[in-house]
Design a protein around this motif. Sequence first.
Motif, short mmCIF file in Angstrom:
data_model
loop_
_atom_site.label_atom_id
_atom_site.label_comp_id
_atom_site.label_asym_id
_atom_site.label_seq_id
_atom_site.Cartn_x
_atom_site.Cartn_y
_atom_site.Cartn_z
N LYS A 35 0.84 -1.35 -0.02
CA LYS A 35 0.00 -0.10 0.09
C LYS A 35 0.69 1.27 0.22
N VAL A 36 0.63 2.11 -0.90
CA VAL A 36 1.27 3.59 -0.98
C VAL A 36 0.44 4.63 -1.08
N GLU A 37 1.04 5.77 -0.70
CA GLU A 37 0.31 7.02 -0.94
C GLU A 37 1.17 7.93 -1.84
N LEU A 38 0.50 8.80 -2.70
CA LEU A 38 0.91 9.64 -3.73
C LEU A 38 0.11 10.90 -3.53
N VAL A 39 0.97 12.05 -3.89
CA VAL A 39 0.11 13.48 -4.02
C VAL A 39 0.08 13.81 -5.45
N ASN A 40 -1.12 14.44 -5.80
CA ASN A 40 -1.19 14.93 -7.07
C ASN A 40 -1.04 16.56 -6.90
N ARG A 41 -0.82 17.13 -7.92
CA ARG A 41 -0.49 18.70 -8.01
C ARG A 41 -1.35 19.58 -7.34
N TYR A 42 -2.76 19.19 -6.99
CA TYR A 42 -3.77 19.67 -6.48
C TYR A 42 -3.56 19.23 -4.95
N GLY A 43 -2.57 18.45 -4.37
CA GLY A 43 -2.22 18.64 -2.87
C GLY A 43 -3.39 17.43 -2.46
N ILE A 44 -3.98 16.71 -3.04
CA ILE A 44 -4.81 15.65 -2.90
C ILE A 44 -4.09 14.40 -2.57
N THR A 45 -4.00 13.72 -1.63
CA THR A 45 -3.45 12.39 -1.15
C THR A 45 -4.17 11.19 -1.78
N LEU A 46 -3.55 10.45 -2.63
CA LEU A 46 -4.12 9.34 -3.34
C LEU A 46 -3.68 7.93 -2.74
N ALA A 47 -4.52 6.94 -2.52
CA ALA A 47 -4.12 5.75 -2.14
C ALA A 47 -3.93 4.81 -3.51
N ALA A 48 -2.87 4.00 -3.28
CA ALA A 48 -2.47 3.16 -4.62
C ALA A 48 -2.13 1.96 -3.67
N ASP A 49 -1.85 0.83 -4.81
CA ASP A 49 -1.45 -0.58 -4.63
C ASP A 49 -0.21 -0.41 -5.55
N LEU A 50 1.20 -0.73 -5.00
CA LEU A 50 2.27 -0.97 -5.88
C LEU A 50 2.42 -2.56 -6.02
N TYR A 51 2.45 -2.95 -7.02
CA TYR A 51 2.82 -4.50 -7.34
C TYR A 51 4.22 -4.56 -8.11
N MET A 52 5.10 -5.33 -7.31
CA MET A 52 6.44 -5.43 -7.80
C MET A 52 6.62 -7.06 -7.78
N PRO A 53 7.23 -7.42 -8.99
CA PRO A 53 7.71 -8.56 -9.31
C PRO A 53 8.80 -9.29 -8.26
N LYS A 54 8.69 -10.40 -7.70
CA LYS A 54 9.38 -10.75 -6.65
C LYS A 54 10.99 -11.03 -7.00
N ASN A 55 11.20 -10.96 -8.33
CA ASN A 55 12.49 -11.07 -9.14
C ASN A 55 12.79 -9.76 -9.48
N ALA A 56 12.41 -8.68 -9.10
CA ALA A 56 12.63 -7.41 -9.47
C ALA A 56 14.11 -7.18 -9.46
N THR A 57 14.80 -6.53 -10.53
CA THR A 57 16.10 -6.11 -10.29
C THR A 57 16.33 -4.53 -10.28
N GLU A 58 16.75 -4.13 -11.41
CA GLU A 58 16.72 -2.64 -11.71
C GLU A 58 16.45 -2.37 -13.31
N ASN A 59 16.22 -1.07 -13.32
CA ASN A 59 15.93 -0.59 -14.75
C ASN A 59 14.96 -1.25 -15.08
N MET A 60 13.67 -1.41 -14.34
CA MET A 60 12.46 -2.28 -14.66
C MET A 60 11.53 -1.59 -15.40
N PRO A 61 10.77 -2.07 -16.41
CA PRO A 61 9.57 -1.26 -17.21
C PRO A 61 8.53 -1.16 -15.97
#
Length: 326
Positions: A35-61
């Motif tokens: 679970k993550v939070e982000l803020v848009n240009r209008y100052g509203i905090t958004l709730a989001a789900d970040l999905y990360m492959p378990k084998n993530a390395t670097e320079n990922m798409p």
Amino acid sequence: MKLANHYNVQLTQKLNLTQEWDKTFPKSDAVDNTKVELVNRYGITLAADLYMPKNATENMPAIAVASPYGAVKEQAGGLYAQTLAERGFVTIAFDPSFTGESGGNVRNVSSPDINIDDFSSAVDYLDALEVVDSNRIGVLGVCGWGCYTFPLAAMDTRVKAVVSSTMGVFDQFENSADRIEARRGLNALRSEIVSGKKVDPMITVPDIDADSPEMLKDYYAYYRTQRGYHKRSVNSGLGWTPTTMLSHFIDDIYARADEVTQPVLLVHGDKAWSYQQSVDMLARLTNAQSKELITIKGATHCDLYDGGDHDYIPFDKIEAFFKQNL
């Protein structure tokens, strides 16, 4: 939990995020969900789900994913995000401002300008992740936010590839006279509200009977049954603020289609009420690097929310498109 605040705005609303798995689809063992939070240009905090492959390395798409209009990240958008994470992409699915677990003091209202910026804020978040290659970020939108991927792509040049699944345009009026009449009705409601009269929410997926249009039956089967129901979803019964469509009636989804230069993939079922809209959009994407419409035989509009009874979502083709273009 990570909070992305790139605009030096004052955070005034604390989100109450559900930590248990309450999605409409099973959790994948191949993906880490945060679970993550982000803020848009209008100052509203958004709730989001970040999905990360378990084998993530670097320079990922990476891919920012928007759910259908009136849905929450726990529904179709989350399914797309998790499935694409299983296939090697860092993905994020978010609740637009004023809906779901996201902030905004007015509830269950939409705004084209603010909600497109919500989408860009998800791109912001991915752009700032060390594991993500900032030059390999795409977007995917479903249904109503499927059509907003196009003004987003025209505006946000960081987006490198666009997928629109079962896009549905808000303004369905055939002529300006009908559109003006609809605005009169909404502004009359606005006058009633300001005078203190209680006005019921706009229920987008009402109860149905045998004589209901097939389009409504399709929506009901997803949003109002165990298949796709979610208690925080506007379309599952909460309803929109009654005047919410006013701003959409002066917002032309197709207006900047010729300024979309990224490669584009449209996916639509030939039994969907909205199919012609993808056909129309394909014709208007005159400057896209590449463009293709995949027609799914037998699929209705909502079959592409979760695959329906026949696994209609062409994830193999979507994966191949993103891997080619990111």
